[in-house]
Design a protein around this motif. Structure first.
Motif, PDB file in Angstrom:
ATOM      1  N   LEU A 296       0.815  -1.217   0.000  1.00  0.00           N
ATOM      2  CA  LEU A 296       0.000   0.000   0.000  1.00  0.00           C
ATOM      3  C   LEU A 296       0.849   1.267   0.000  1.00  0.00           C
ATOM      4  N   HIS A 297       2.157   1.136   0.215  1.00  0.00           N
ATOM      5  CA  HIS A 297       3.086   2.277   0.214  1.00  0.00           C
ATOM      6  C   HIS A 297       2.655   3.365   1.190  1.00  0.00           C
ATOM      7  N   LEU A 298       2.344   2.936   2.421  1.00  0.00           N
ATOM      8  CA  LEU A 298       1.983   3.872   3.478  1.00  0.00           C
ATOM      9  C   LEU A 298       3.224   4.641   3.940  1.00  0.00           C
ATOM     10  N   PRO A 299       3.023   5.786   4.598  1.00  0.00           N
ATOM     11  CA  PRO A 299       4.177   6.475   5.217  1.00  0.00           C
ATOM     12  C   PRO A 299       4.900   5.524   6.185  1.00  0.00           C
ATOM     13  N   TRP A 300       6.215   5.653   6.228  1.00  0.00           N
ATOM     14  CA  TRP A 300       7.007   4.702   7.009  1.00  0.00           C
ATOM     15  C   TRP A 300       6.594   4.653   8.476  1.00  0.00           C
ATOM     16  N   MET A 301       6.313   5.802   9.062  1.00  0.00           N
ATOM     17  CA  MET A 301       5.959   5.841  10.484  1.00  0.00           C
ATOM     18  C   MET A 301       4.628   5.138  10.727  1.00  0.00           C
ATOM     19  N   LEU A 302       3.666   5.350   9.849  1.00  0.00           N
ATOM     20  CA  LEU A 302       2.363   4.696   9.984  1.00  0.00           C
ATOM     21  C   LEU A 302       2.493   3.192   9.762  1.00  0.00           C
ATOM     22  N   LEU A 303       3.349   2.796   8.819  1.00  0.00           N
ATOM     23  CA  LEU A 303       3.563   1.369   8.547  1.00  0.00           C
ATOM     24  C   LEU A 303       4.153   0.655   9.768  1.00  0.00           C
ATOM     25  N   VAL A 304       5.195   1.249  10.342  1.00  0.00           N
ATOM     26  CA  VAL A 304       5.857   0.628  11.495  1.00  0.00           C
ATOM     27  C   VAL A 304       4.908   0.536  12.684  1.00  0.00           C
ATOM     28  N   SER A 305       4.185   1.614  12.961  1.00  0.00           N
ATOM     29  CA  SER A 305       3.274   1.616  14.104  1.00  0.00           C
ATOM     30  C   SER A 305       2.128   0.626  13.911  1.00  0.00           C
ATOM     31  N   SER A 306       1.647   0.472  12.682  1.00  0.00           N
ATOM     32  CA  SER A 306       0.562  -0.477  12.415  1.00  0.00           C
ATOM     33  C   SER A 306       1.028  -1.923  12.555  1.00  0.00           C
ATOM     34  N   VAL A 307       2.237  -2.200  12.083  1.00  0.00           N
ATOM     35  CA  VAL A 307       2.778  -3.557  12.173  1.00  0.00           C
ATOM     36  C   VAL A 307       2.977  -3.980  13.633  1.00  0.00           C
ATOM     37  N   CYS A 308       3.278  -3.030  14.516  1.00  0.00           N
ATOM     38  CA  CYS A 308       3.545  -3.349  15.923  1.00  0.00           C
ATOM     39  C   CYS A 308       2.280  -3.603  16.737  1.00  0.00           C
ATOM     40  N   LEU A 309       1.105  -3.301  16.199  1.00  0.00           N
ATOM     41  CA  LEU A 309      -0.136  -3.405  16.970  1.00  0.00           C
ATOM     42  C   LEU A 309      -0.400  -4.796  17.564  1.00  0.00           C
ATOM     43  N   PRO A 310      -0.170  -5.906  16.849  1.00  0.00           N
ATOM     44  CA  PRO A 310      -0.460  -7.222  17.449  1.00  0.00           C
ATOM     45  C   PRO A 310       0.324  -7.528  18.723  1.00  0.00           C
ATOM     46  N   SER A 311       1.460  -6.871  18.930  1.00  0.00           N
ATOM     47  CA  SER A 311       2.225  -7.127  20.150  1.00  0.00           C
ATOM     48  C   SER A 311       1.492  -6.640  21.396  1.00  0.00           C
ATOM     49  N   LEU A 312       0.422  -5.866  21.211  1.00  0.00           N
ATOM     50  CA  LEU A 312      -0.392  -5.453  22.349  1.00  0.00           C
ATOM     51  C   LEU A 312      -1.087  -6.642  23.013  1.00  0.00           C
ATOM     52  N   ILE A 313      -1.365  -7.700  22.251  1.00  0.00           N
ATOM     53  CA  ILE A 313      -2.117  -8.836  22.804  1.00  0.00           C
ATOM     54  C   ILE A 313      -1.367  -9.480  23.973  1.00  0.00           C
ATOM     55  N   PRO A 314      -0.122  -9.987  23.776  1.00  0.00           N
ATOM     56  CA  PRO A 314       0.589 -10.535  24.941  1.00  0.00           C
ATOM     57  C   PRO A 314       0.948  -9.464  25.957  1.00  0.00           C
ATOM     58  N   GLY A 315       1.216  -8.239  25.482  1.00  0.00           N
ATOM     59  CA  GLY A 315       1.592  -7.174  26.407  1.00  0.00           C
ATOM     60  C   GLY A 315       0.492  -6.868  27.414  1.00  0.00           C
ATOM     61  N   ILE A 316      -0.757  -6.763  26.925  1.00  0.00           N
ATOM     62  CA  ILE A 316      -1.880  -6.465  27.823  1.00  0.00           C
ATOM     63  C   ILE A 316      -2.151  -7.637  28.756  1.00  0.00           C
ATOM     64  N   LEU A 317      -2.084  -8.870  28.242  1.00  0.00           N
ATOM     65  CA  LEU A 317      -2.299 -10.049  29.091  1.00  0.00           C
ATOM     66  C   LEU A 317      -1.257 -10.121  30.205  1.00  0.00           C
ATOM     67  N   ILE A 318      -0.007  -9.863  29.862  1.00  0.00           N
ATOM     68  CA  ILE A 318       1.062  -9.893  30.864  1.00  0.00           C
ATOM     69  C   ILE A 318       0.878  -8.756  31.867  1.00  0.00           C
ATOM     70  N   PHE A 319       0.474  -7.591  31.386  1.00  0.00           N
ATOM     71  CA  PHE A 319       0.256  -6.444  32.264  1.00  0.00           C
ATOM     72  C   PHE A 319      -0.849  -6.738  33.279  1.00  0.00           C
ATOM     73  N   ARG A 320      -1.929  -7.365  32.821  1.00  0.00           N
ATOM     74  CA  ARG A 320      -3.042  -7.693  33.719  1.00  0.00           C
ATOM     75  C   ARG A 320      -2.638  -8.757  34.731  1.00  0.00           C
ATOM     76  N   GLU A 321      -1.917  -9.784  34.279  1.00  0.00           N
ATOM     77  CA  GLU A 321      -1.480 -10.840  35.190  1.00  0.00           C
ATOM     78  C   GLU A 321      -0.490 -10.309  36.212  1.00  0.00           C
ATOM     79  N   GLU A 322       0.311  -9.344  35.805  1.00  0.00           N
ATOM     80  CA  GLU A 322       1.287  -8.751  36.722  1.00  0.00           C
ATOM     81  C   GLU A 322       0.582  -8.032  37.867  1.00  0.00           C
TER      82      GLU A 322
END
Length: 558
Positions: A296-322
């Protein structure tokens, strides 16, 4: 530490090490550089030759300082494990076991690191070499690189010589050691808090460097690419250095029961399986988003931030368990004290004592305690029962201190005094943990503020350089020769590479977000994977600033 003292703390004999150092100096400090100089100097340039000669000399330096490095590493490990070691020693001292038997039990605990080796030395000196307990303690005191451990062994040797009972000495020594540990932790927290101001100043300076690099084409510089790569490396080095300083300064306090240890002990639960699956889901999601969004040739900053979104799944689960682990840790001190008093007053077995307190509610520990009571009532091995209890809670502190309580009770220690030692230790650790949480909150606000300032400044710089490049490209001069002098010439001949500047900004924002996110769990003492939440938020701050600055600058510069 003096070099001579560092040599004495090594497992290797000093004479043997000096022999190794001598041959290293001869082989890599003299012979190899001479061979390289004779055969490679005609073929290599001066800079390359200097690097080739520096490598073997660096190896000699590493071998020379190796005793200091090992002594420093051993000192750090000893200081971190000493409070728990003294707590278990104090609990075991309430039993009727002999001095050498107590240290034999401690020598079997590999989790104490160098301290278990010290306990093994004391046991062997007493048991196999007929050395007095006081002399054995003095011998180990002379060998340890830790000042806290050195003082402790010296005081222990003196108390043995004057005939003071071990349990009375340890009762006082435990309080002294914990107060010293608290003071050391508070000093470390103050040092890290001071580093916050230094970090802000250095990042601000690097931001100015980025702005300067962006305008260097106006000054006639043609080495912009090298300077941009230098800026990226500078951010990587400086922020990595601060993370290293935090790791070396902060007292070690692992909140989580290690997943690797659970796998090794076969204590994996449903929550652990969910977390493991969520990590694989996040990895698959990031790969899938990358393959979908790249075309899609998105802006680099938007591309990087969008690709990182799935890492929220384990991050939030670990945060809640902590959060749940912290609540269970807060209750465990009262639980273990109640258990010790119940066992001491009633004189019942461990299974009966746990059954008696299991009828009461202990908040988030109610279910694990009742499961522990059922296992003990079914005559399951106490060690296995307590190990399952610790795995259910997911807390490293509960794992360690419940294991200390169980081992000491099975060894014949007094339940009430054992539980008192453990609960006092836990309460002081929790007090330090609260201060760490407060400090991490202050750091969090500072890091988010710096991230906003960094992103806004750099994106404004990129917008201005793009505007300047467009203006210069559209200038049509009929007599360019009149401007072909000095600074004016460099302005009209400036070549702005906006794509390379954008890559620099994206790289700097991602590097800053990554290391800033790592700092929070390192200061707080939580799971390192919880940094994923902060990383995603910080990267999205960079993307949002890119969007807002783009709109504002178009309106201002149009």
């Amino acid at each position: 530490m003096k070099y001579k003292d560092a040599l004495s703390t090594m497992d290797m004999a000093p004479k043997k090490f000096m022999l190794i150092l001598f041959f290293t100096v001869i082989a890599f400090g003299i012979a190899l550089p001479m061979v390289l100089w004779l055969y490679l100097s005609p073929l290599l340039q001066v800079g390359t030759m200097a690097v080739a000669l520096a490598l073997p000399m660096f190896l000699v330096l590493v071998v020379f300082i190796w005793p200091l490095l090992m002594a420093s590493q051993r000192r750090i490990k000893t200081d971190r494990q000493l409070p728990a070691f003294v707590t278990e020693l104090a609990a075991l001292s309430t039993s009727d076991m002999s001095f050498d038997k107590i240290f034999y039990i401690l020598s079997q605990k590999s989790e104490y690191g160098p301290l278990s080796g010290d306990a093994k030395k004391i046991y062997r000196l007493i048991k196999h070499y007929n050395v007095s307990a006081a002399e054995a303690c003095r011998f180990v005191s002379a060998k340890t690189p830790s000042k806290m451990a050195k003082d402790f062994y010296s005081r222990l040797a003196h108390s043995i010589e004057v005939g003071e009972p071990l349990d009375r000495f340890m009762r006082n020594e435990h309080d002294i050691m914990m107060d010293e540990f608290m003071l050391k932790c508070e000093t470390a927290l103050k040092d890290v808090d001071f580093m916050k101001e230094i970090f802000t100043g250095i990042i601000t300076s690097l931001i100015f460097v980025c702005v300067f690099v962006a305008i260097t084409p106006i000054l006639g510089s043609t080495a912009v690419e090298v300077m941009i790569y230098g800026v990226i490396i500078a951010f990587l080095f400086m922020e990595g250095l601060f993370v290293y300083l935090i790791i070396s300064k902060m007292p070690k306090d692992d909140i989580w029961y290690s997943i690797l240890l659970k796998i090794k002990n076969r204590k994996i639960g449903d929550k652990d399986r969910i977390l493991i699956v969520s990590i694989f889901v996040a990895i698959f999601g990031m790969v899938a988003l990358t393959s979908l969004l790249l075309p899609l040739h998105l802006p680099w900053m938007l591309l990087v931030s969008s690709v990182c979104l799935p890492s929220l799944i384990p991050g939030i689960l670990i945060f809640r368990e902590e959060k749940g682990i912290e609540k269970r840790d807060a209750v465990f001190g009262a639980l273990i004290r109640s258990l010790g008093r119940s066992a001491s007053v009633s004189g019942q077995t461990m299974a009966d004592s746990v059954k008696k307190i299991a009828i009461h509610k202990f908040g988030p520990l109610t279910k694990p305690v009742r499961n522990l009571s059922r296992r003990l009532a079914m005559y399951i091995d106490p060690r296995e029962s307590w190990a399952h209890f610790a795995a259910e809670t997911g807390s490293n502190s509960i794992r360690r201190f419940s294991n200390i309580y169980m081992e000491c009770i099975l060894a014949g220690s007094k339940p009430d005094e054992t539980s008192l030692f453990i609960s006092n230790n836990i309460f002081k650790i929790l007090a330090i943990r609260k201060k760490r949480i407060t400090l991490s909150g202050n750091f969090l606000g500072m890091l988010y503020g710096v991230a906003v300032a960094l992103a806004v400044t750099l994106w404004v710089t990129v917008a201005i350089t793009e505007y300047m490049a467009d203006v210069i490209a559209n200038i049509n001069l009929s007599h360019t020769g009149s401007f072909d002098i000095g600074f004016i010439s460099s302005i009209f001949n400036a070549n702005f590479n906006s794509d390379l500047l954008t890559i620099m900004v994206v790289s700097v924002v991602v590097i800053h977000s990554f290391f800033s996110a790592l700092m929070i769990p390192l200061i707080k003492g939580g799971h390192i994977a919880s940094a994923a939440v902060h990383f995603v938020v910080l990267v999205w701050i960079g993307a949002f600033c890119d969007f807002i600055v783009g709109i504002v600058m178009k309106g201002v510069l149009s």
